[in-house]
Scaffold this motif. Structure first.
Motif, PDB file in Angstrom:
ATOM      1  N   ARG A 170       0.889  -1.195   0.079  1.00  0.00           N
ATOM      2  CA  ARG A 170      -0.147   0.082  -0.039  1.00  0.00           C
ATOM      3  C   ARG A 170       0.721   1.267  -0.031  1.00  0.00           C
ATOM      4  N   VAL A 171       0.510   2.072  -0.517  1.00  0.00           N
ATOM      5  CA  VAL A 171       1.125   3.515  -0.906  1.00  0.00           C
ATOM      6  C   VAL A 171       1.424   4.167   0.469  1.00  0.00           C
ATOM      7  N   PHE A 172       0.438   4.064   1.316  1.00  0.00           N
ATOM      8  CA  PHE A 172       0.816   4.706   2.630  1.00  0.00           C
ATOM      9  C   PHE A 172       0.736   3.587   3.854  1.00  0.00           C
ATOM     10  N   GLU A 173       1.335   2.529   3.445  1.00  0.00           N
ATOM     11  CA  GLU A 173       1.521   1.569   4.445  1.00  0.00           C
ATOM     12  C   GLU A 173       2.762   2.099   5.800  1.00  0.00           C
ATOM     13  N   SER A 174       3.415   2.805   5.214  1.00  0.00           N
ATOM     14  CA  SER A 174       4.296   3.212   6.293  1.00  0.00           C
ATOM     15  C   SER A 174       4.331   4.953   6.180  1.00  0.00           C
ATOM     16  N   ALA A 175       4.293   5.265   7.582  1.00  0.00           N
ATOM     17  CA  ALA A 175       4.266   6.786   7.769  1.00  0.00           C
ATOM     18  C   ALA A 175       5.804   7.515   7.389  1.00  0.00           C
ATOM     19  N   ASP A 176       6.735   6.888   7.571  1.00  0.00           N
ATOM     20  CA  ASP A 176       8.018   7.017   7.829  1.00  0.00           C
ATOM     21  C   ASP A 176       8.324   7.280   6.166  1.00  0.00           C
ATOM     22  N   PHE A 177       7.846   6.362   5.365  1.00  0.00           N
ATOM     23  CA  PHE A 177       8.433   6.198   4.158  1.00  0.00           C
ATOM     24  C   PHE A 177       7.130   5.948   2.957  1.00  0.00           C
ATOM     25  N   PRO A 178       6.255   6.720   3.102  1.00  0.00           N
ATOM     26  CA  PRO A 178       5.049   6.836   2.145  1.00  0.00           C
ATOM     27  C   PRO A 178       5.568   6.716   0.663  1.00  0.00           C
ATOM     28  N   ARG A 179       5.138   6.221  -0.276  1.00  0.00           N
ATOM     29  CA  ARG A 179       5.552   6.099  -1.738  1.00  0.00           C
ATOM     30  C   ARG A 179       4.818   7.579  -2.581  1.00  0.00           C
ATOM     31  N   PHE A 180       5.343   8.622  -2.052  1.00  0.00           N
ATOM     32  CA  PHE A 180       4.892   9.766  -2.710  1.00  0.00           C
ATOM     33  C   PHE A 180       5.458   9.860  -4.147  1.00  0.00           C
ATOM     34  N   ASP A 181       6.617   9.085  -4.284  1.00  0.00           N
ATOM     35  CA  ASP A 181       7.205   9.207  -5.654  1.00  0.00           C
ATOM     36  C   ASP A 181       6.353   8.495  -6.652  1.00  0.00           C
ATOM     37  N   LEU A 182       5.647   7.395  -6.148  1.00  0.00           N
ATOM     38  CA  LEU A 182       4.646   6.729  -7.042  1.00  0.00           C
ATOM     39  C   LEU A 182       3.240   7.723  -7.396  1.00  0.00           C
ATOM     40  N   ILE A 183       2.798   8.489  -6.451  1.00  0.00           N
ATOM     41  CA  ILE A 183       1.742   9.325  -6.718  1.00  0.00           C
ATOM     42  C   ILE A 183       2.163  10.464  -7.650  1.00  0.00           C
ATOM     43  N   ASN A 184       3.406  10.919  -7.679  1.00  0.00           N
ATOM     44  CA  ASN A 184       3.973  11.784  -8.738  1.00  0.00           C
ATOM     45  C   ASN A 184       4.117  11.462 -10.069  1.00  0.00           C
ATOM     46  N   LYS A 185       4.567  10.022 -10.022  1.00  0.00           N
ATOM     47  CA  LYS A 185       4.686   9.046 -11.299  1.00  0.00           C
ATOM     48  C   LYS A 185       3.192   9.161 -11.975  1.00  0.00           C
ATOM     49  N   MET A 186       2.261   8.668 -10.984  1.00  0.00           N
ATOM     50  CA  MET A 186       0.949   8.511 -11.680  1.00  0.00           C
ATOM     51  C   MET A 186       0.377   9.719 -12.287  1.00  0.00           C
ATOM     52  N   GLY A 187       0.560  10.810 -11.683  1.00  0.00           N
ATOM     53  CA  GLY A 187       0.235  12.351 -12.220  1.00  0.00           C
ATOM     54  C   GLY A 187       1.103  12.499 -13.401  1.00  0.00           C
ATOM     55  N   GLU A 188       2.236  12.282 -13.440  1.00  0.00           N
ATOM     56  CA  GLU A 188       3.129  12.555 -14.566  1.00  0.00           C
ATOM     57  C   GLU A 188       2.753  11.683 -15.837  1.00  0.00           C
ATOM     58  N   GLN A 189       2.002  10.725 -15.623  1.00  0.00           N
ATOM     59  CA  GLN A 189       1.582   9.817 -16.726  1.00  0.00           C
ATOM     60  C   GLN A 189       0.285  10.344 -17.068  1.00  0.00           C
ATOM     61  N   LYS A 190      -0.406  11.185 -16.471  1.00  0.00           N
ATOM     62  CA  LYS A 190      -1.612  11.945 -17.032  1.00  0.00           C
ATOM     63  C   LYS A 190      -1.528  13.354 -17.251  1.00  0.00           C
ATOM     64  N   GLY A 191      -0.233  13.662 -17.424  1.00  0.00           N
ATOM     65  CA  GLY A 191       0.266  15.076 -17.567  1.00  0.00           C
ATOM     66  C   GLY A 191       0.409  16.005 -16.548  1.00  0.00           C
ATOM     67  N   ASN A 192       0.209  15.851 -15.432  1.00  0.00           N
ATOM     68  CA  ASN A 192       0.221  16.558 -14.083  1.00  0.00           C
ATOM     69  C   ASN A 192       1.023  15.792 -13.017  1.00  0.00           C
ATOM     70  N   ARG A 193       1.846  16.337 -12.560  1.00  0.00           N
ATOM     71  CA  ARG A 193       2.641  15.521 -11.478  1.00  0.00           C
ATOM     72  C   ARG A 193       2.031  15.749 -10.132  1.00  0.00           C
ATOM     73  N   PHE A 194       1.048  16.999 -10.324  1.00  0.00           N
ATOM     74  CA  PHE A 194       0.574  17.323  -9.043  1.00  0.00           C
ATOM     75  C   PHE A 194      -0.923  17.179  -9.046  1.00  0.00           C
ATOM     76  N   LEU A 195      -1.286  16.208  -9.760  1.00  0.00           N
ATOM     77  CA  LEU A 195      -2.855  15.917  -9.895  1.00  0.00           C
ATOM     78  C   LEU A 195      -3.596  15.456  -8.717  1.00  0.00           C
ATOM     79  N   TRP A 196      -3.098  14.552  -7.944  1.00  0.00           N
ATOM     80  CA  TRP A 196      -3.362  13.942  -6.718  1.00  0.00           C
ATOM     81  C   TRP A 196      -3.333  15.231  -5.686  1.00  0.00           C
ATOM     82  N   TRP A 197      -2.065  15.680  -5.541  1.00  0.00           N
ATOM     83  CA  TRP A 197      -1.839  16.836  -4.655  1.00  0.00           C
ATOM     84  C   TRP A 197      -2.760  17.811  -4.636  1.00  0.00           C
ATOM     85  N   ASP A 198      -3.186  18.343  -6.072  1.00  0.00           N
ATOM     86  CA  ASP A 198      -4.146  19.181  -6.147  1.00  0.00           C
ATOM     87  C   ASP A 198      -5.739  18.972  -5.662  1.00  0.00           C
ATOM     88  N   LYS A 199      -6.088  17.785  -5.878  1.00  0.00           N
ATOM     89  CA  LYS A 199      -7.530  17.089  -5.233  1.00  0.00           C
ATOM     90  C   LYS A 199      -7.216  17.087  -3.539  1.00  0.00           C
TER      91      LYS A 199
END
Length: 344
Positions: A170-199
């Motif tokens: 799970r992306v957020f299974e660790s509070a110390d090392f959440p996979r924020f990089d994968l969230i950015n990667k998912m946004g980049e594939q849709k044309g905006n790396r901040f897509l999830w963060w903006d929501k």
């Protein structure tokens, strides 16, 4: 240029974008967030169970240097399932060895144990699920967001070429090392790396897009993970205890049968209705107290479990999301590119 390679387009010098084929190839050879459906969780559990029996356990017994902590945790499914099956079998398989009326009373204990084991598991799942859903509704942060991790292993023997395997996390299974990089990667594939963060920023009350929403939100997400994890531990055991208590009530002493008349569909619906009626009667018995000798005490215990489960969920969600809307406490960091600024 070959298909699947990075392809240049009419943009400033040294600006590129990855083609769709390249993204597909990258997704199959690197970590990525996977689409979540109602059956995603079930498929992941099934994958872990099958691999635990046929892959992880043999690797561990052989002393494989590729065995890791993920495999150790996944194998926890084996004792949970076998232990639950043993409890059910212990109280049911021996029933045929008793004579009447002992067989009748043994069957009652067997049915209660069966429902108790099942309701315990459902209760633990439900307690955790309610917290996750409540947090997601209030913050937009899906604590169950799954991702596929591609692991490269060391060779087990000379000439070993099967050096990759898949793990599900799970992306957020660790509070110390959440996979924020994968969230950015998912946004980049849709044309905006901040897509999830903006929501998430909108959920936090920000009316305008932030210049660096990830930097503003990351610590708040970590806080939510920590609080929600604690809430799930408390709530899940309250719900599990409630499930066991429901199974221990008098209505579940009787066999829940399928009607003999009607079509197959009607008989299945009749079985569901009979189960729902039994569950309702069990809940009422627990709420009102069904122990004649200690009716008042049993009523207190029953209501404590019921309201404790509800309260642990409501308070857990509240505490995990408390202080989430921080927009009113933040300065306006948005820079208007059309406005002229003077440097003192």
């Amino acid at each position: 240029m070959q298909t699947g390679q990075v392809k240049s387009i009419n943009m400033p010098k040294n600006a590129y974008y990855a083609s769709e084929e390249a993204h597909k190839k990258l997704s199959s050879t690197s970590d990525r967030i996977i689409k979540k459906t109602p059956l995603t969780g079930a498929r992941i559990v099934a994958d872990k169970l099958v691999n635990s029996v046929f892959t992880y356990a043999p690797k561990g017994m052989a002393g494989s240097r590729n065995s890791n902590f993920y495999e150790f945790l996944s194998m926890g499914l084996i004792p949970n399932i076998t232990g639950s099956a043993a409890l059910i079998a212990l109280f049911n398989l021996a029933n045929s060895k008793f004579r009447s009326p002992d067989r009748y009373f043994a069957a009652i204990s067997g049915r209660k144990m069966t429902y108790g084991v099942i309701f315990y598991a459902i209760g633990k799942w439900l307690g955790s699920k309610l917290i996750n859903k409540g947090v997601q509704l209030k913050t937009g942060v899906d604590l169950e967001m799954p991702y596929k991790k591609v692991v490269t292993e060391l060779p087990e023997y000379p000439g070993d070429t099967d050096l990759t395997r898949i793990e599900y996390h799970r992306v957020f299974e660790s509070a110390d090392f959440p996979r924020f990089d994968l969230i950015n990667k998912m946004g980049e594939q849709k044309g905006n790396r901040f897509l999830w963060w903006d929501k998430i920023a909108k959920k936090m009350g920000f009316k305008k897009p932030l210049n660096s929403p990830d930097q503003t939100i990351q610590e708040k997400v970590r806080e939510i993970i920590i609080k929600a994890t604690s809430a799930k531990y408390i709530s899940s055991y309250f719900w599990a205890a409630l499930g066991v208590a429901l199974a221990a009530q008098e209505p579940f002493e009787h066999k829940i049968s399928m009607p003999l008349q009607g079509t197959k569909s009607e008989r299945i619906k009749g079985l569901a209705r009979n189960f729902a009626t039994t569950l309702r009667d069990s809940f009422l018995d627990l709420y009102n107290g069904n122990n004649i000798k200690f009716k008042y005490a049993s009523k207190i215990v029953g209501r404590t479990l019921i309201f404790g489960a509800l309260a642990s969920t409501i308070l857990g969600i509240y505490n995990a999301t408390r202080g989430f809307k921080i927009a009113q406490n933040q300065p306006d960091t948005q820079i208007d590119i059309d406005k002229e600024y003077e440097v003192a």
